[in-house]
Design a protein around this motif. Structure first.
Motif, PDB file in Angstrom:
ATOM      1  N   GLU A 184       0.942  -1.207  -0.011  1.00 60.17           N
ATOM      2  CA  GLU A 184      -0.119  -0.059   0.005  1.00 60.17           C
ATOM      3  C   GLU A 184       0.971   1.333   0.128  1.00 60.17           C
ATOM      4  O   GLU A 184       1.896   1.255   0.490  1.00 60.17           O
TER       5      GLU A 184
ATOM      6  N   ALA B  46     -10.742  -8.411  -1.897  1.00 60.04           N
ATOM      7  CA  ALA B  46     -11.920  -7.418  -1.512  1.00 60.04           C
ATOM      8  C   ALA B  46     -11.999  -6.779  -0.104  1.00 60.04           C
ATOM      9  O   ALA B  46     -12.118  -5.444  -0.134  1.00 60.04           O
ATOM     10  N   LYS B  47     -11.626  -7.553   0.790  1.00 62.86           N
ATOM     11  CA  LYS B  47     -11.519  -6.786   1.982  1.00 62.86           C
ATOM     12  C   LYS B  47     -10.265  -5.852   2.276  1.00 62.86           C
ATOM     13  O   LYS B  47     -10.695  -4.731   2.862  1.00 62.86           O
TER      14      LYS B  47
ATOM     15  N   VAL C  10      -9.427  -3.846  -0.501  1.00 61.21           N
ATOM     16  CA  VAL C  10      -9.888  -2.726  -1.397  1.00 61.21           C
ATOM     17  C   VAL C  10     -10.789  -1.961  -0.408  1.00 61.21           C
ATOM     18  O   VAL C  10     -10.878  -0.684  -0.479  1.00 61.21           O
ATOM     19  N   ALA C  11     -11.648  -2.785   0.375  1.00 64.88           N
ATOM     20  CA  ALA C  11     -12.672  -2.249   1.225  1.00 64.88           C
ATOM     21  C   ALA C  11     -11.952  -1.187   2.428  1.00 64.88           C
ATOM     22  O   ALA C  11     -12.428   0.071   2.511  1.00 64.88           O
ATOM     23  N   GLU C  12     -10.881  -1.860   2.937  1.00 65.85           N
ATOM     24  CA  GLU C  12     -10.105  -0.948   3.881  1.00 65.85           C
ATOM     25  C   GLU C  12      -9.535   0.105   3.480  1.00 65.85           C
ATOM     26  O   GLU C  12      -9.554   0.954   4.216  1.00 65.85           O
ATOM     27  N   TRP C  13      -8.826  -0.300   2.469  1.00 69.51           N
ATOM     28  CA  TRP C  13      -7.901   0.845   2.095  1.00 69.51           C
ATOM     29  C   TRP C  13      -8.495   1.892   1.015  1.00 69.51           C
ATOM     30  O   TRP C  13      -7.673   3.072   0.879  1.00 69.51           O
ATOM     31  N   GLN C  14      -9.520   1.477   0.149  1.00 66.63           N
ATOM     32  CA  GLN C  14     -10.223   2.433  -0.575  1.00 66.63           C
ATOM     33  C   GLN C  14      -9.219   2.928  -1.697  1.00 66.63           C
ATOM     34  O   GLN C  14      -9.075   4.386  -1.642  1.00 66.63           O
TER      35      GLN C  14
ATOM     36  N   ARG D 208     -13.695  -6.458 -11.263  1.00 66.98           N
ATOM     37  CA  ARG D 208     -14.346  -6.636  -9.839  1.00 66.98           C
ATOM     38  C   ARG D 208     -14.373  -5.482  -9.187  1.00 66.98           C
ATOM     39  O   ARG D 208     -15.521  -5.371  -8.461  1.00 66.98           O
ATOM     40  N   PHE D 209     -13.338  -4.644  -9.101  1.00 65.05           N
ATOM     41  CA  PHE D 209     -13.273  -3.465  -8.331  1.00 65.05           C
ATOM     42  C   PHE D 209     -13.401  -1.785  -9.153  1.00 65.05           C
ATOM     43  O   PHE D 209     -13.537  -1.016  -8.630  1.00 65.05           O
TER      44      PHE D 209
END
Length: 155
Positions: free
Chosen positions: A23, A50-51, A53-57, A90-91
């Motif tokens: 990151e 996915a987790k 991506v959701a956490e770090w945006q 996906r994202f």
């Protein structure tokens, strides 16, 4: 033409068994090892991603693209491109590919400097390789940019 990236970026050192993740912030230009993704099958690995991506945006994703030393592509290059296309699908985030030919050597030398060897090194090598990929992206830019349009004619 696309704008220079800004904001949080996640980078991936793709491997069939393990995927290193780093990151960093594009404005600051610093990268940090984050995680090593393992699991049985793609769905388990993408659930972990996915987790993250959701956490770090993140605003964009970076995937290391391996090649032979002469720059020609091989089977793992094809698998990395497929992985990058799946990330985009996906994202719905821009995906940048970065030449990763020297990232593992760089990661090994960083870990040796930090006196991390053997099993301890193996546990973090992939995420430090992802860090090297991301640092290369911040310093030298991407080799290629992918926004989904060329997905139809690759595979």
């Amino acid at each position: 033409m696309h704008k220079a990236p800004i904001g949080t970026t996640l980078a991936f050192d793709f491997g069939e068994a393990r995927i290193g993740v780093a990151e960093g912030d594009a404005e600051v230009g610093t990268a940090h090892p984050l995680a090593t993704v393992t699991g049985e099958g793609n769905e388990a690995k993408f659930a972990v991603i996915a987790k993250l991506v959701a956490e770090w945006q993140p605003r964009q994703l970076v995937v290391g693209l391996p090649a032979h030393t002469d720059g020609s592509e091989h089977e793992l290059t094809r698998l990395c491109r497929k992985f990058g296309r799946r990330l985009h699908g996906r994202f719905d985030l821009p995906v940048y590919w970065v030449d990763e030919r020297l990232s593992s050597l760089y990661a090994e030398s960083l870990l040796a400097e930090a006196q991390v060897f053997g099993r301890k090194q193996k546990a973090v090598l992939d995420q430090v390789a992802a860090q090297a990929i991301l640092q290369g992206f911040f310093e030298g830019g991407a080799a290629e940019y992918f926004n989904g349009r060329e997905a139809a004619n690759e595979d």
